[in-house]
Motif scaffolding. Structure first.
Motif, mmCIF file in Angstrom:
data_model
loop_
_atom_site.group_PDB
_atom_site.id
_atom_site.type_symbol
_atom_site.label_atom_id
_atom_site.label_comp_id
_atom_site.label_asym_id
_atom_site.label_seq_id
_atom_site.Cartn_x
_atom_site.Cartn_y
_atom_site.Cartn_z
ATOM 1 N N ALA A 92 0.823 -1.210 0.000
ATOM 2 C CA ALA A 92 0.000 0.000 0.000
ATOM 3 C C ALA A 92 0.857 1.260 0.000
ATOM 4 O O ALA A 92 0.581 2.220 -0.746
ATOM 5 C CB ALA A 92 -0.921 -0.005 1.213
ATOM 6 N N ALA A 93 1.919 1.283 0.808
ATOM 7 C CA ALA A 93 2.766 2.471 0.898
ATOM 8 C C ALA A 93 3.490 2.740 -0.412
ATOM 9 O O ALA A 93 3.651 3.896 -0.825
ATOM 10 C CB ALA A 93 3.769 2.308 2.038
ATOM 11 N N ASN A 94 3.935 1.670 -1.099
ATOM 12 C CA ASN A 94 4.620 1.845 -2.373
ATOM 13 C C ASN A 94 3.691 2.408 -3.446
ATOM 14 O O ASN A 94 4.151 3.048 -4.396
ATOM 15 C CB ASN A 94 5.220 0.519 -2.848
ATOM 16 C CG ASN A 94 6.660 0.344 -2.395
ATOM 17 O OD1 ASN A 94 7.562 1.009 -2.870
ATOM 18 N ND2 ASN A 94 6.861 -0.549 -1.439
ATOM 19 N N ARG A 95 2.393 2.149 -3.301
ATOM 20 C CA ARG A 95 1.433 2.686 -4.264
ATOM 21 C C ARG A 95 1.075 4.133 -3.942
ATOM 22 O O ARG A 95 0.671 4.884 -4.820
ATOM 23 C CB ARG A 95 0.167 1.830 -4.276
ATOM 24 C CG ARG A 95 0.364 0.437 -4.856
ATOM 25 C CD ARG A 95 0.726 0.503 -6.349
ATOM 26 N NE ARG A 95 0.993 -0.805 -6.907
ATOM 27 C CZ ARG A 95 0.051 -1.617 -7.362
ATOM 28 N NH1 ARG A 95 -1.210 -1.267 -7.295
ATOM 29 N NH2 ARG A 95 0.383 -2.791 -7.876
ATOM 30 N N LEU A 96 1.198 4.533 -2.667
ATOM 31 C CA LEU A 96 0.733 5.850 -2.244
ATOM 32 C C LEU A 96 1.837 6.907 -2.167
ATOM 33 O O LEU A 96 1.547 8.099 -2.161
ATOM 34 C CB LEU A 96 0.048 5.744 -0.873
ATOM 35 C CG LEU A 96 -1.288 4.992 -0.858
ATOM 36 C CD1 LEU A 96 -1.763 4.776 0.567
ATOM 37 C CD2 LEU A 96 -2.338 5.771 -1.642
ATOM 38 N N ALA A 99 8.913 5.258 -3.695
ATOM 39 C CA ALA A 99 9.607 4.078 -3.162
ATOM 40 C C ALA A 99 10.737 4.485 -2.228
ATOM 41 O O ALA A 99 11.008 3.809 -1.228
ATOM 42 C CB ALA A 99 10.149 3.237 -4.313
ATOM 43 N N GLY A 100 11.396 5.598 -2.524
ATOM 44 C CA GLY A 100 12.481 6.073 -1.665
ATOM 45 C C GLY A 100 12.004 6.370 -0.264
ATOM 46 O O GLY A 100 12.684 6.061 0.720
ATOM 47 N N ASN A 101 10.814 6.976 -0.144
ATOM 48 C CA ASN A 101 10.252 7.259 1.174
ATOM 49 C C ASN A 101 10.018 5.969 1.954
ATOM 50 O O ASN A 101 10.340 5.866 3.140
ATOM 51 C CB ASN A 101 8.924 8.011 1.027
ATOM 52 C CG ASN A 101 9.092 9.410 0.481
ATOM 53 O OD1 ASN A 101 10.154 10.004 0.587
ATOM 54 N ND2 ASN A 101 8.045 9.937 -0.133
ATOM 55 N N VAL A 102 9.433 4.990 1.267
ATOM 56 C CA VAL A 102 9.100 3.720 1.924
ATOM 57 C C VAL A 102 10.365 3.017 2.406
ATOM 58 O O VAL A 102 10.441 2.537 3.542
ATOM 59 C CB VAL A 102 8.314 2.798 0.968
ATOM 60 C CG1 VAL A 102 8.006 1.461 1.644
ATOM 61 C CG2 VAL A 102 7.015 3.464 0.528
ATOM 62 N N LEU A 103 11.386 2.969 1.558
ATOM 63 C CA LEU A 103 12.608 2.247 1.904
ATOM 64 C C LEU A 103 13.374 2.925 3.037
ATOM 65 O O LEU A 103 13.938 2.249 3.906
ATOM 66 C CB LEU A 103 13.499 2.110 0.667
ATOM 67 C CG LEU A 103 12.988 1.123 -0.387
ATOM 68 C CD1 LEU A 103 13.838 1.196 -1.645
ATOM 69 C CD2 LEU A 103 12.969 -0.295 0.156
ATOM 70 N N ASN A 152 2.745 11.590 -0.332
ATOM 71 C CA ASN A 152 1.383 11.607 0.159
ATOM 72 C C ASN A 152 1.411 11.390 1.676
ATOM 73 O O ASN A 152 1.957 10.394 2.149
ATOM 74 C CB ASN A 152 0.617 10.471 -0.540
ATOM 75 C CG ASN A 152 -0.841 10.426 -0.141
ATOM 76 O OD1 ASN A 152 -1.202 10.738 0.983
ATOM 77 N ND2 ASN A 152 -1.683 10.020 -1.074
ATOM 78 N N PRO A 153 0.831 12.309 2.470
ATOM 79 C CA PRO A 153 0.866 12.146 3.938
ATOM 80 C C PRO A 153 0.311 10.798 4.391
ATOM 81 O O PRO A 153 0.849 10.187 5.316
ATOM 82 C CB PRO A 153 -0.003 13.307 4.433
ATOM 83 C CG PRO A 153 0.093 14.335 3.362
ATOM 84 C CD PRO A 153 0.186 13.565 2.072
ATOM 85 N N LEU A 154 -0.758 10.326 3.727
ATOM 86 C CA LEU A 154 -1.328 9.026 4.082
ATOM 87 C C LEU A 154 -0.326 7.914 3.820
ATOM 88 O O LEU A 154 -0.154 6.997 4.630
ATOM 89 C CB LEU A 154 -2.613 8.776 3.298
ATOM 90 C CG LEU A 154 -3.299 7.419 3.534
ATOM 91 C CD1 LEU A 154 -3.686 7.258 4.999
ATOM 92 C CD2 LEU A 154 -4.515 7.263 2.628
ATOM 93 N N GLY A 155 0.362 7.996 2.673
ATOM 94 C CA GLY A 155 1.375 6.997 2.346
ATOM 95 C C GLY A 155 2.502 6.971 3.357
ATOM 96 O O GLY A 155 2.994 5.907 3.751
ATOM 97 N N LEU A 156 2.917 8.150 3.824
ATOM 98 C CA LEU A 156 3.995 8.231 4.807
ATOM 99 C C LEU A 156 3.553 7.666 6.158
ATOM 100 O O LEU A 156 4.329 6.986 6.838
ATOM 101 C CB LEU A 156 4.442 9.689 4.971
ATOM 102 C CG LEU A 156 5.095 10.326 3.743
ATOM 103 C CD1 LEU A 156 5.374 11.800 4.008
ATOM 104 C CD2 LEU A 156 6.379 9.602 3.361
#
Length: 311
Positions: A92-96, A99-103, A152-156
């Motif tokens: 979900a996070a990778n879609r929102l 990818a750099g933020n998620v990793l 995206n704040p939700l993704g973060l």
């Protein structure tokens, strides 16, 4: 006796986990490279992985499987829920968000695992391990500094759950003192599948996307999950999470090879720092273990693991 059987326990743990991380490295690329909805992706990803690993643990333990599952204690429900949570959050996070933020957020897992292990399981890490964790996190941030975005704040917010779930799984599994928690992976698959079905995920994707999902779910993910979940039998949860930072390096190289994007100078510097830190730490461990072996010392984990009939 095989070479692997003669290896020190910590070295086994690093090698097993490292092999799992190598198999996991295409995961983020395939997530980004498919166009299916998140519930559909998670459903097929989990279903295929669950089927393969169920066959592996069923073949390995046969009639002793219920006993092996019961032996896991509190990990029986904690690890599957933590693994399922991290899987859902990762996709979900990778879609929102980027990818750099998620990793970068994911790479906080070893620090969180070290704190959880210290506070709840009295797993004290050496100063060397804390230094390695901090240097590798810094290296990962350098690697991804050019890719990090406001996002995206939700993704973060969703991504912030990822390192916590990963740390809980590896630390709880490690706290079982050599018990094999790979037998819990099918339960983790079920915990992923049920919400996916409720969200309409049981749908057939486009064939081009399905081919990628089949490759991921039948080959890469079962091997990755099985090997990584085996790691805590030999090393602490923080050290398992530390090895997962290699996914940042391998994933970047994979994108470079697949997409043709040349990594930035900071990516090379950060990747070099991660490799240098992990290699130096491994060499120091090998030297230390060799000295102990020459003195006749026994690794405490050797004793604990040999008590298990499936060590």
């Amino acid at each position: 006796m095989s070479i692997f059987a003669r290896m020190p326990m910590r070295l086994k743990g690093y090698l097993i986990t490292g092999a799992g991380v190598i198999m996991l490295s295409p995961d983020a690329l395939i997530v980004k490279d498919t166009q299916v909805d998140v519930p559909v992706f998670v459903f097929w990803r989990a279903l295929l992985m669950c089927l393969v690993i169920s066959l592996i643990v069923g073949w390995r333990y046969k009639r002793e499987l219920p006993t092996a599952i019961k032996r896991c204690g509190s990990a029986l429900w904690i690890c599957p829920l933590a693994i399922a949570t991290s899987s859902w959050v990762f996709v979900a996070a990778n879609r929102l968000t980027a990818a750099g933020n998620v990793l970068v957020i994911q790479n906080m897992a070893p620090l969180i695992a070290g704190i959880i292990g210290l506070l709840f399981f009295q797993q004290k890490l050496r100063l060397q391990t804390w230094v390695v964790i901090l240097l590798c996190i810094f290296g990962a941030i350098l690697m991804l500094s050019g890719e990090m975005q406001a996002g995206n704040p939700l993704g973060l917010m969703i991504a912030a759950i990822l390192p916590i779930a990963m740390a809980i799984n590896t630390t709880v599994a490690s706290a079982q003192k050599g018990i094999d928690t790979t037998v819990l992976l099918p339960f983790a698959g079920i915990a992923m599948i049920i919400p996916a079905i409720l969200m309409g995920g049981a749908a057939l994707p486009d064939w081009q996307d399905m081919k990628r999902i089949l490759l991921l779910g039948l080959v890469f993910l079962p091997a990755a999950y099985y090997l990584i979940q085996s790691g805590p039998r030999y090393i602490t949860g923080a050290e398992v999470s530390l090895m997962l930072i290699l996914e940042t390096l391998l994933g970047t190289l994979l994108v470079w090879w697949w997409v043709g994007e040349l990594p930035t100078t900071m990516a090379f510097i950060g990747g070099g720092l991660i490799l240098l830190t992990l290699t130096s730490s491994a060499l120091l461990d090998l030297i230390r273990m060799n000295i102990k072996a020459n003195r006749g010392s026994i690794d405490p984990r050797e004793i604990k693991t040999h008590k298990s009939p499936h060590s």
